[in-house]
Design a protein around this motif. Structure first.
Motif, PDB file in Angstrom:
ATOM      1  N   GLY A   1       0.863  -1.174   0.000  1.00  0.00           N
ATOM      2  CA  GLY A   1       0.000   0.000   0.000  1.00  0.00           C
ATOM      3  C   GLY A   1       0.898   1.221   0.000  1.00  0.00           C
ATOM      4  O   GLY A   1       1.895   1.248   0.729  1.00  0.00           O
TER       5      GLY A   1
ATOM      6  N   ARG B   1      -9.927  -3.398  -0.409  1.00  0.00           N
ATOM      7  CA  ARG B   1     -10.916  -2.579  -1.122  1.00  0.00           C
ATOM      8  C   ARG B   1     -12.358  -2.817  -0.672  1.00  0.00           C
ATOM      9  O   ARG B   1     -13.289  -2.609  -1.447  1.00  0.00           O
ATOM     10  CB  ARG B   1     -10.774  -2.755  -2.648  1.00  0.00           C
TER      11      ARG B   1
ATOM     12  N   LEU C   1      -6.961  -2.075   2.182  1.00  0.00           N
ATOM     13  CA  LEU C   1      -6.026  -2.917   1.426  1.00  0.00           C
ATOM     14  C   LEU C   1      -6.747  -4.008   0.626  1.00  0.00           C
ATOM     15  O   LEU C   1      -6.218  -4.490  -0.367  1.00  0.00           O
ATOM     16  CB  LEU C   1      -4.986  -3.554   2.357  1.00  0.00           C
TER      17      LEU C   1
ATOM     18  N   ILE D   1      -2.545   0.522  -4.346  1.00  0.00           N
ATOM     19  CA  ILE D   1      -2.426  -0.817  -3.776  1.00  0.00           C
ATOM     20  C   ILE D   1      -1.862  -1.720  -4.870  1.00  0.00           C
ATOM     21  O   ILE D   1      -2.379  -1.724  -5.996  1.00  0.00           O
ATOM     22  CB  ILE D   1      -3.794  -1.359  -3.309  1.00  0.00           C
TER      23      ILE D   1
ATOM     24  N   LEU E   1      -1.566   5.698   1.354  1.00  0.00           N
ATOM     25  CA  LEU E   1      -3.022   5.514   1.402  1.00  0.00           C
ATOM     26  C   LEU E   1      -3.690   6.525   2.328  1.00  0.00           C
ATOM     27  O   LEU E   1      -3.264   6.709   3.477  1.00  0.00           O
ATOM     28  CB  LEU E   1      -3.356   4.093   1.866  1.00  0.00           C
TER      29      LEU E   1
END
Ligand code: ADP
Ligand code: MG
Length: 255
Positions: free
Chosen positions: A21, A66, A64, A75, A24
Motif C-alpha cells: 500500500g 478494497r 487494502l 495498492i 493511502l
C-alpha cells in the motif's frame, strides 16, 4: 490434551504474493482516518499491525482489500496496481478472518467452507465438498464437517473461518484481532495455527493485541497511531528499541 491445543502441522505449502500500500488516505466525513500509510509485505512474510484502539488498523485492512476504497494512494499485488480491476477480484485474492467469525449459523461447517467454492470458484458440488473437507482437515476439524457452528467452541468456529478463507486459495491472508473474542484457553490454538500458516509461506497481515505473537511470529511490525505508521521495523527493533515516545508509551501500557 483437548482438541483445541493440537497444533495442526502445516500440511501444505503456500506461495503468498507481495502486497503493497502506498500513501493511502481515507476520510470518513471530517475524520481523516488513514493519513498516508505505506506498507510493504514481502511474499511469504508476516507483518503484524499494532496500535491503540481507533488508530485505523481495521480500516487499513479494509482499504487494502478494497472493502473501502482509498481516497488516494495505490495498492499493488506482486508489483501491479490493482485499483483499476474489479474490486471483487482483489477480495478473492485476499482471505480475511475477523474477530467475529461471521459463519452462517444455519449451514453446516462443510457448507460454510464449500459455499464460496461453488459460488465464486464455480467448482462442481463434489469437488467443492472434497476441497472443503481437505481444508477442514488442515485446521483439524474434518470430523465436525456436519456440525452447525453453534455447536462448536469459539476456537473451532474460528478454525472454520480460517478454513473457509484458505479454501479460496488466497495469495494473502488478513487477520483482524482473530483471537479477541475467544476464551483465553482457546487463544493459543488459533495463534499456533496462524504461526503454522506463516511458516508455510503464506503472506499475512495480522492486526493483533497479542504482543507475544507479534514478537515471535512476525517478520515486520507496524505501529500505528492516529492514522499514521509511527514506527516500522523488525520485532526486535520495535519491542526492544522503540524510538518514539508514542511507541514507548503504547508498549508500557500493553506489556
Ligand atoms: P482500530 O481498528 O485501530 O481500532 P478503526 O480502523 O476501526 O481503528 O477506526 C479508526 C477510526 O475510523 C475511528 O475513529 C472510527 O470511528 C472510524 N471509522 C471506522 N470505520 C468507520 C465507518 N465505516 N464510518 C465512519 N467512521 C469509521
Ligand atoms: Mg480494529
Amino acid at each position: 490434551m483437548s482438541a483445541e491445543n493440537i497444533t495442526p502441522a502445516a500440511k501444505t505449502e503456500y506461495h503468498g504474493g507481495t502486497l503493497e500500500g502506498r500513501e493511502l488516505h481515507l476520510s470518513f466525513g471530517h475524520n481523516h482516518v488513514l493519513r498516508g500509510i505505506d506498507i510493504r509485505v514481502q511474499s511469504g512474510t508476516a507483518t503484524s499491525v499494532i496500535g491503540p484502539s481507533g488508530s485505523g488498523k481495521s480500516t487499513l485492512l479494509r482499504v487494502l482489500n478494497r472493502l473501502n476504497e482509498p481516497d488516494s494512494g495505490d495498492i499493488l499485488l506482486d508489483g501491479k496496481s490493482v485499483l483499476q480491476d474489479d474490486p471483487n477480484l482483489l477480495r478473492q485474492r485476499i482471505g480475511m478472518v475477523f474477530q467475529q467469525f461471521n459463519l452462517f449459523p444455519h449451514k453446516t461447517v462443510l457448507d460454510n467452507v464449500s459455499l464460496a467454492l461453488r459460488k465464486i470458484r464455480k467448482l462442481p458440488k463434489e469437488q467443492a465438498r472434497e476441497e472443503a473437507l481437505n481444508q477442514l482437515d488442515l485446521v483439524g476439524l474434518k470430523h465436525r464437517a456436519d456440525a452447525r457452528p453453534g455447536n462448536l467452541s469459539g476456537g473451532q468456529q474460528q478454525r472454520v473461518a480460517i478454513a473457509r478463507a484458505l479454501a479460496m486459495k488466497p495469495e494473502v491472508m488478513f487477520f483482524d484481532e482473530a483471537t479477541s473474542a475467544l476464551d483465553p484457553e482457546l487463544v493459543k490454538g488459533i495463534l499456533a495455527l496462524m504461526a503454522d500458516l506463516a511458516k508455510a509461506g503464506m503472506t499475512m497481515v495480522v492486526v493483533t493485541h497479542e504482543m507475544g505473537f507479534s514478537r515471535s511470529v512476525s517478520d515486520q511490525v507496524l505501529f500505528m497511531d492516529a492514522g499514521v505508521v509511527v514506527e516500522t521495523g523488525s520485532p526486535e527493533q520495535i519491542f526492544s528499541s522503540p524510538r518514539t515516545e508514542r511507541l514507548k508509551g503504547f508498549l508500557s501500557d500493553v506489556l
